[in-house]
Design a protein around this motif. Structure first.
Motif, PDB file in Angstrom:
ATOM      1  N   ALA A  56      42.073  51.266  58.676  1.00 29.81           N
ATOM      2  CA  ALA A  56      41.872  49.827  58.877  1.00 29.81           C
ATOM      3  C   ALA A  56      41.756  49.096  57.548  1.00 29.81           C
ATOM      4  CB  ALA A  56      40.622  49.585  59.723  1.00 29.81           C
ATOM      5  N   THR A  57      40.918  49.653  56.654  1.00 25.93           N
ATOM      6  CA  THR A  57      40.601  48.975  55.403  1.00 25.93           C
ATOM      7  C   THR A  57      40.602  49.985  54.274  1.00 25.93           C
ATOM      8  OG1 THR A  57      39.170  47.421  56.582  1.00 25.93           O
ATOM      9  CG2 THR A  57      38.913  47.535  54.198  1.00 25.93           C
ATOM     10  N   ALA A  58      41.171  49.599  53.138  1.00 26.88           N
ATOM     11  CA  ALA A  58      41.152  50.429  51.941  1.00 26.88           C
ATOM     12  C   ALA A  58      40.455  49.653  50.827  1.00 26.88           C
ATOM     13  CB  ALA A  58      42.565  50.807  51.513  1.00 26.88           C
ATOM     14  N   MET A  59      39.447  50.269  50.240  1.00 28.58           N
ATOM     15  CA  MET A  59      38.714  49.664  49.130  1.00 28.58           C
ATOM     16  C   MET A  59      39.434  50.055  47.841  1.00 28.58           C
ATOM     17  SD  MET A  59      36.454  48.384  51.109  1.00 28.58           S
ATOM     18  CE  MET A  59      35.156  47.717  50.078  1.00 28.58           C
ATOM     19  N   GLY A  86      43.231  42.615  41.927  1.00 29.49           N
ATOM     20  CA  GLY A  86      42.661  43.302  43.081  1.00 29.49           C
ATOM     21  C   GLY A  86      41.953  42.363  44.035  1.00 29.49           C
ATOM     22  N   ALA A  87      41.194  41.408  43.497  1.00 28.34           N
ATOM     23  CA  ALA A  87      40.507  40.452  44.362  1.00 28.34           C
ATOM     24  C   ALA A  87      41.489  39.569  45.112  1.00 28.34           C
ATOM     25  CB  ALA A  87      39.554  39.599  43.522  1.00 28.34           C
ATOM     26  N   ASN A  88      42.614  39.243  44.485  1.00 32.56           N
ATOM     27  CA  ASN A  88      43.634  38.459  45.176  1.00 32.56           C
ATOM     28  C   ASN A  88      44.243  39.235  46.336  1.00 32.56           C
ATOM     29  OD1 ASN A  88      45.422  36.027  45.319  1.00 32.56           O
ATOM     30  ND2 ASN A  88      46.994  37.570  44.906  1.00 32.56           N
ATOM     31  N   LEU A  89      44.400  40.549  46.180  1.00 33.20           N
ATOM     32  CA  LEU A  89      44.871  41.369  47.296  1.00 33.20           C
ATOM     33  C   LEU A  89      43.896  41.307  48.475  1.00 33.20           C
ATOM     34  CD1 LEU A  89      46.123  44.566  45.447  1.00 33.20           C
ATOM     35  CD2 LEU A  89      47.541  42.857  46.591  1.00 33.20           C
ATOM     36  N   LYS A  90      42.619  41.330  48.171  1.00 28.15           N
ATOM     37  CA  LYS A  90      41.620  41.233  49.231  1.00 28.15           C
ATOM     38  C   LYS A  90      41.713  39.895  49.947  1.00 28.15           C
ATOM     39  CE  LYS A  90      36.655  41.140  50.095  1.00 28.15           C
ATOM     40  NZ  LYS A  90      35.292  41.271  49.544  1.00 28.15           N
ATOM     41  N   ARG A  91      41.893  38.807  49.183  1.00 28.57           N
ATOM     42  CA  ARG A  91      42.002  37.487  49.799  1.00 28.57           C
ATOM     43  C   ARG A  91      43.285  37.350  50.606  1.00 28.57           C
ATOM     44  NH1 ARG A  91      40.047  35.986  44.673  1.00 28.57           N
ATOM     45  NH2 ARG A  91      42.168  35.521  43.959  1.00 28.57           N
ATOM     46  N   THR A  92      44.370  37.917  50.089  1.00 32.99           N
ATOM     47  CA  THR A  92      45.683  37.766  50.730  1.00 32.99           C
ATOM     48  C   THR A  92      45.802  38.605  51.992  1.00 32.99           C
ATOM     49  OG1 THR A  92      46.635  37.402  48.530  1.00 32.99           O
ATOM     50  CG2 THR A  92      48.168  37.880  50.313  1.00 32.99           C
ATOM     51  N   HIS A  93      45.072  39.711  52.052  1.00 33.93           N
ATOM     52  CA  HIS A  93      45.138  40.621  53.196  1.00 33.93           C
ATOM     53  C   HIS A  93      43.727  40.849  53.736  1.00 33.93           C
ATOM     54  CE1 HIS A  93      49.341  41.591  52.184  1.00 33.93           C
ATOM     55  NE2 HIS A  93      48.925  41.590  50.932  1.00 33.93           N
ATOM     56  N   PRO A  94      43.119  39.816  54.306  1.00 30.00           N
ATOM     57  CA  PRO A  94      41.728  39.938  54.760  1.00 30.00           C
ATOM     58  C   PRO A  94      41.565  41.036  55.800  1.00 30.00           C
ATOM     59  CG  PRO A  94      42.772  37.957  55.661  1.00 30.00           C
ATOM     60  CD  PRO A  94      43.714  38.500  54.636  1.00 30.00           C
ATOM     61  N   GLY A  95      40.549  41.846  55.602  1.00 28.54           N
ATOM     62  CA  GLY A  95      40.273  42.931  56.514  1.00 28.54           C
ATOM     63  C   GLY A  95      41.018  44.215  56.201  1.00 28.54           C
ATOM     64  N   ARG A  96      42.125  44.123  55.456  1.00 32.43           N
ATOM     65  CA  ARG A  96      42.897  45.330  55.115  1.00 32.43           C
ATOM     66  C   ARG A  96      42.477  45.913  53.779  1.00 32.43           C
ATOM     67  NH1 ARG A  96      47.179  46.626  58.039  1.00 32.43           N
ATOM     68  NH2 ARG A  96      46.237  48.678  57.652  1.00 32.43           N
ATOM     69  N   PHE A  97      42.198  45.063  52.808  1.00 33.62           N
ATOM     70  CA  PHE A  97      41.797  45.548  51.498  1.00 33.62           C
ATOM     71  C   PHE A  97      40.423  45.019  51.120  1.00 33.62           C
ATOM     72  CE2 PHE A  97      46.546  45.641  50.542  1.00 33.62           C
ATOM     73  CZ  PHE A  97      46.632  47.026  50.626  1.00 33.62           C
ATOM     74  N   GLY A  98      39.612  45.901  50.526  1.00 37.53           N
ATOM     75  CA  GLY A  98      38.432  45.506  49.789  1.00 37.53           C
ATOM     76  C   GLY A  98      38.686  45.777  48.325  1.00 37.53           C
ATOM     77  N   HIS A  99      37.669  45.526  47.480  1.00 36.42           N
ATOM     78  CA  HIS A  99      37.911  45.645  46.042  1.00 36.42           C
ATOM     79  C   HIS A  99      36.646  46.043  45.309  1.00 36.42           C
ATOM     80  CE1 HIS A  99      38.316  43.753  41.893  1.00 36.42           C
ATOM     81  NE2 HIS A  99      39.197  44.720  41.907  1.00 36.42           N
TER      82      HIS A  99
END
Length: 323
Positions: A56-59, A86-99
């Motif tokens: 579901a989510t990858a940090m 990395g933080a932009n990836l988290k914002r762009t893919h909410p719920g899929r990536f953490g950082h």
């Protein structure tokens, strides 16, 4: 129970950008940690892999060799660059990536500034450190201001192994992730124990990798030296009790031996899933997930459910959804 239907939370996943790899190569890391080269990484391929394995989510974090290559100013700039990405990836893919944000250790002043930027402005979920930085292990007294601030924030600290400073002599020409990474994790945990960092800063939530490495075998020996073989035996929690406060991911070869050994020593309530992608290739990641799904499961439970419940405790704001 369909053991593959529950989503995993991957606390040990990496990204590599072209500019980061170029900076590392320019600093001499052409074959990082003795590996054959740098892995390819892109967002789409990573998401496709996550869908295939029901992650579901990858940090996300930057792996070894980190961001400090000898110059504080350059390290601060590189850490800021990869953290913004990395933080932009988290914002762009909410719920899929953490950082987890990179810090430019051993530069403590720069690390405190980057910690504030990452947690207060970028929305990072924690920070990523290496087991040693230029030979300085995590119990080093110079790091006390950083531990105090992380403790105040009750922050998550993901500790990734790296090559020890003496690797030329001990690695015997073989890739350091095979053995030296495991030993370096154990070495830095022992340093945190014997310098009192873990007991002085109980608010820090430490994640260590690869099923605790050799800690399940060596914690008893460490306690022996803390007590019987010490000129002034220290009071307070045992080594085993201190290690039980840490979180561990199951990257690498979790079954049939490593995770059962970890649980026998320290329990399962702080066990997390970790893939080590992209440094572990996609095929290896899928094979590792299959080993998790196909091994003997916990009583009335699954490794997927158990590790995802633990991740939800560690990251209470994490939104775990089916892919």
């Amino acid at each position: 129970m369909n053991r593959t239907s529950e989503p995993l939370v991957d606390v040990h996943a990496h990204f590599v950008t072209d500019s980061y790899a170029a900076a590392a190569k320019a600093a001499g890391h052409l074959l990082p940690d003795g590996m054959s080269g740098w892995p390819a990484w892109d967002v789409k391929t990573h998401l496709d892999l996550m869908d295939q394995g029901n992650i579901a989510t990858a940090m996300l974090s930057v792996s070894s060799p980190g961001t400090h290559f000898g110059d504080d100013t350059a390290a601060r700039a590189l850490a800021r660059e990869v953290n913004e990405y990395g933080a932009n990836l988290k914002r762009t893919h909410p719920g899929r990536f953490g950082h987890f944000a990179s810090l430019p250790l051993p530069d403590v002043e720069g690390s405190l500034a980057e910690l504030k930027h990452a947690l207060d402005h970028l929305g990072s979920d924690g920070v990523a450190l290496e087991t040693n930085s230029e030979g300085h292990y995590l119990g080093d007294e110079r790091y006390q201001p950083l531990w105090a601030e992380l403790d105040r924030r009750k922050a998550v600290v993901f500790v990734h192994p790296t090559s020890p400073p003496c690797h030329q002599a001990v690695a015997l020409g073989r890739p350091r992730p095979m053995l030296e990474f495991i030993f370096d994790s154990t070495r830095t945990v022992s340093d945190l124990v014997f310098t009192g960092v873990l007991t002085r800063h109980p608010g820090i939530q430490w994640i260590f990798t690869h099923g605790g490495g050799t800690l399940p075998l060596l914690a008893d020996r460490m306690e022996l030296f803390r007590t019987i073989f010490s000129d002034s035996p220290s009071q307070g929690p045992t080594v085993q009790d201190q290690v039980r406060t840490l979180w561990f991911d199951m990257a690498g070869t979790p079954f049939p031996h490593q995770v059962p050994a970890l649980i026998a020593a320290f329990g399962s309530d702080r066990l997390l899933y970790g893939s080590d992608y992209c440094w572990t290739p996609a095929a290896g990641t899928i094979a590792q997930i299959a080993s998790v799904d196909n091994t003997t499961q916990p009583d009335d439970d699954t490794w997927r459910l158990l590790t995802s419940r633990n991740a939800a405790r560690l990251f209470p704001d994490l939104r775990i959804t089916h892919t």
